[in-house]
Write an enzyme that holds these catalytic residues in place. Structure first.
Site, PDB file in Angstrom:
ATOM      1  N   LYS A 112      -0.384  -6.299  23.591  1.00  0.00           N
ATOM      2  CA  LYS A 112       0.872  -5.753  24.091  1.00  0.00           C
ATOM      3  C   LYS A 112       1.402  -6.622  25.233  1.00  0.00           C
ATOM      4  CE  LYS A 112       0.072  -0.802  23.251  1.00  0.00           C
ATOM      5  NZ  LYS A 112       1.206  -0.600  22.335  1.00  0.00           N
TER       6      LYS A 112
ATOM      7  N   ARG B 237      -3.531   5.342  14.067  1.00  0.00           N
ATOM      8  CA  ARG B 237      -3.577   5.898  12.713  1.00  0.00           C
ATOM      9  C   ARG B 237      -4.908   5.590  12.030  1.00  0.00           C
ATOM     10  NH1 ARG B 237       1.725   2.628  11.181  1.00  0.00           N
ATOM     11  NH2 ARG B 237       1.954   2.888  13.443  1.00  0.00           N
TER      12      ARG B 237
HETATM   13  N1  BES Z   1      -0.226   3.845  21.608  1.00  0.00           N
HETATM   14  C1  BES Z   1       0.809   3.132  20.956  1.00  0.00           C
HETATM   15  C2  BES Z   1       2.115   3.926  20.881  1.00  0.00           C
HETATM   16  C3  BES Z   1       2.798   4.243  22.171  1.00  0.00           C
HETATM   17  C4  BES Z   1       3.753   3.391  22.691  1.00  0.00           C
HETATM   18  C5  BES Z   1       2.501   5.404  22.846  1.00  0.00           C
HETATM   19  C6  BES Z   1       4.402   3.699  23.872  1.00  0.00           C
HETATM   20  C7  BES Z   1       3.137   5.718  24.025  1.00  0.00           C
HETATM   21  C8  BES Z   1       4.082   4.872  24.544  1.00  0.00           C
HETATM   22  C9  BES Z   1       0.391   2.781  19.548  1.00  0.00           C
HETATM   23  O1  BES Z   1      -0.962   2.531  19.365  1.00  0.00           O
HETATM   24  C10 BES Z   1       1.119   1.535  19.173  1.00  0.00           C
HETATM   25  O2  BES Z   1       0.861   0.545  19.777  1.00  0.00           O
HETATM   26  N2  BES Z   1       2.001   1.616  18.170  1.00  0.00           N
HETATM   27  C11 BES Z   1       2.729   0.504  17.734  1.00  0.00           C
HETATM   28  C12 BES Z   1       2.747   0.508  16.231  1.00  0.00           C
HETATM   29  C13 BES Z   1       3.316  -0.741  15.613  1.00  0.00           C
HETATM   30  C14 BES Z   1       2.392  -1.911  15.903  1.00  0.00           C
HETATM   31  C15 BES Z   1       3.441  -0.524  14.140  1.00  0.00           C
HETATM   32  C16 BES Z   1       4.144   0.603  18.301  1.00  0.00           C
HETATM   33  O3  BES Z   1       4.653   1.726  18.410  1.00  0.00           O
HETATM   34  O4  BES Z   1       4.689  -0.412  18.706  1.00  0.00           O
HETATM   35 MN    MN Z   2      -1.438   0.518  19.778  1.00  0.00          MN
END
Ligand code: BES
Ligand code: MN
Ligand code: ZN
Length: 501
Positions: free
Chosen positions: A279, A353
């Site tokens: 990230k 997921r």
């Molecule tokens: N934990 C994150 C989602 C999230 C983002 C929660 C901001 C709270 C605040 C999740 O694991 C994630 O990183 N999701 C990705 C999925 C994508 C790679 C398909 C996302 O939402 O960017």
């Molecule tokens: Mn994630």
């Protein structure tokens, strides 16, 4: 902080701040008229000038200077009498105690409008107690005493009632709020705990501690057991971290023996760096909240036990840390999940997921009557709904509708997104049964479509709490940080479910 019921007139209470809830157009009621008289017409004046007409979120503070036993009187607006709701009372009570704490008044008493009677009165007493307690929470374990002293909570708040017959139901309502909020605070504490302290094992130990001080039972699977079971998806996510994963199982047996349980599944990523699909640095610190679903399940289980809810429950929390390292799983990897379905990992940041897939499959062995999962699953959910609603999707409309109703009542609102089969094609893989991302469009829905493949054997609903589990601004009764979202919602839902059986 303690809350006590006191039967008295609000104008006879000796306290440093007497808070009175006022509905719009009720200024000619006896209590307000008497107050106005004692204050030499200041209440009317505030109304006429537009300073205070009892609209929601309005407040006005008076200093009766000896004309009343109370040192101060704070009027809080509740809007039109016929539109009063538990949520408005929670907000008003929360805003009132916030002021009392900041100004260090030291004492506080609170009275609801005396026109409210019966069942609604008990509901609103409970809401007032919730508002007071929820607003008083702070995560201050790591703060200096001097900083803590900037806010001073009253030791006891008196909830003032005027009818003798409301005493018992009001006391029960306050006791219920105390237990519920204790569980919400556990959830908030867990979410606010920083990642250096909060390993998957820490989460498991906290669940065990909750079981030790209640009637819950707790079982924890470690890495070896997970390998023996075949939880390849959970193990895949965890393999980049030096800290081993856990599968935490809590049980509450409040229902009839042999009655099918409700299973609650909560995402427990104790820190989500994104893994190899790292990230960006900005706000990555907030990813310590990525176990908000798991924390909500632990809190709900504790609340169910404290409140002796007459239902059988099983709470399942897959816990892992998502880290990049030489041992981390990579984009392109294919994992074999507990269900036997294979998963192509296209993005290691879509880890929630994956661990939920194994937990949902694990839930099957309890032959649940229905399954609800909670997860801070997608950033796309924040794009769709902002921070004001949790997204709900599922394979059973009746279940979704019950959750929507519980959301309205608890103030933890939900909004449904569609889960048509049309979306399934977005997560088709060429080399495995499914892939773990569906690209940018409909990100919250494709994540749910992925989970649906592991939830085909039971009635199931998914709650995406990405926008609601954490807030970076204070709200009337929800201080910034972990919100504890899910606990009050699920207890409301389970309460209704038990009543319908
Ligand atoms: N934990 C994150 C989602 C999230 C983002 C929660 C901001 C709270 C605040 C999740 O694991 C994630 O990183 N999701 C990705 C999925 C994508 C790679 C398909 C996302 O939402 O960017
Ligand atoms: Mn994630
Ligand atoms: Zn995540």
């Amino acid at each position: 902080m303690d809350i006590k019921i006191r039967k008295a007139s609000p104008l006879k209470i000796k306290t440093s701040c007497m808070v009175i809830g006022v509905c719009e157009k009720s200024f000619s009621k006896p209590l307000l008229k008497e107050l106005d008289q004692k204050l030499g017409g200041l209440v009317r004046k505030a109304q006429r000038s537009g300073e205070f007409s009892a609209k929601v979120d309005e407040q006005v503070l008076f200093q009766p200077a000896g004309h009343l036993p109370a040192e101060r009187v704070l009027l809080v607006g509740l809007g039109p009498a016929e539109e009063i709701t538990a949520e408005k009372v929670r907000r008003a009570a929360g805003q009132a105690i916030q002021l009392v704490a900041e100004k260090k008044f030291g004492q506080m008493a609170l009275a609801l409008p005396d026109s409210i009677k019966g069942n609604l009165f008990a509901t609103l007493v409970e809401a007032a107690a919730e508002g007071l307690l929820l607003a008083s929470y702070r995560y201050d374990q790591f703060l200096d005493e001097k900083i803590k002293a900037l806010r001073k909570l009253p030791k006891t708040v008196a909830l003032v009632i005027d009818a003798e017959e409301d005493q018992k139901s009001s006391e029960a309502a306050v006791a219920k709020a105390q237990m519920l909020c204790q569980a919400v605070f556990l959830t908030r504490d867990l979410v606010n705990t920083p990642g250096n302290i909060k390993s998957p094992d820490f989460l498991a130990e906290q669940a065990r501690a909750a079981a030790d001080k209640s009637t819950l039972t707790c079982k924890v699977l470690g890495k070896q057991e997970l390998a023996r079971e075949g939880c390849g998806a959970l193990l895949g996510v965890a393999q980049g971290s030096a800290r081993e994963p856990r599968l935490i199982i809590l049980q509450h047996n409040g229902g009839r023996k042999g009655q099918a349980p409700v299973a609650l599944v909560g995402k427990g990523v104790t820190f989500d760096s994104g893994g190899i699909s790292l990230k960006p640095a900005e706000k990555m610190d907030e990813m310590k909240m990525d176990m908000g679903g798991g924390a909500a399940v632990i809190g709900t289980m504790l609340a169910a036990s404290l409140l002796a809810l007459p239902v059988n429950l099983v709470g399942i929390i897959p816990a892992a840390e998502n880290m990049p390292s030489a041992t981390a799983y990579r984009p392109g990897d294919i994992l074999t999940s507990l269900s036997g379905q294979t998963i192509e990992v296209l993005n290691t940041d879509a880890e929630g997921r994956l661990i939920l897939a194994d937990a949902l499959t694990y839930a099957k062995r309890y032959q649940p009557k229905l399954v609800i999962d909670l997860a801070t699953l997608t950033g796309a959910c924040i794009i769709a709904l902002g921070h004001h609603a949790t997204a709900v999707l599922g394979n059973d409309q009746e279940l979704v509708q019950s959750l929507l109703n519980a959301g309205e009542k608890s103030g933890e609102r939900l909004w449904q997104l569609p889960l048509w089969d049309d979306y399934d094609q977005l997560i088709k893989s060429n080399v495995a049964d499914v892939k773990n991302t569906g690209g940018r469009p409909a990100g919250t829905i494709t994540a749910a479509a992925f989970l649906k493949k592991f939830a085909s054997d039971f009635r199931w609903a998914h709650l995406d709490i990405a926008g609601t589990a954490w807030r970076d601004k204070d709200r009337p009764y929800i201080p910034k940080g972990g919100t504890g979202v899910g606990v009050r919602l699920l207890i409301e839902f389970l309460h209704d479910l038990a009543a319908a059986e």
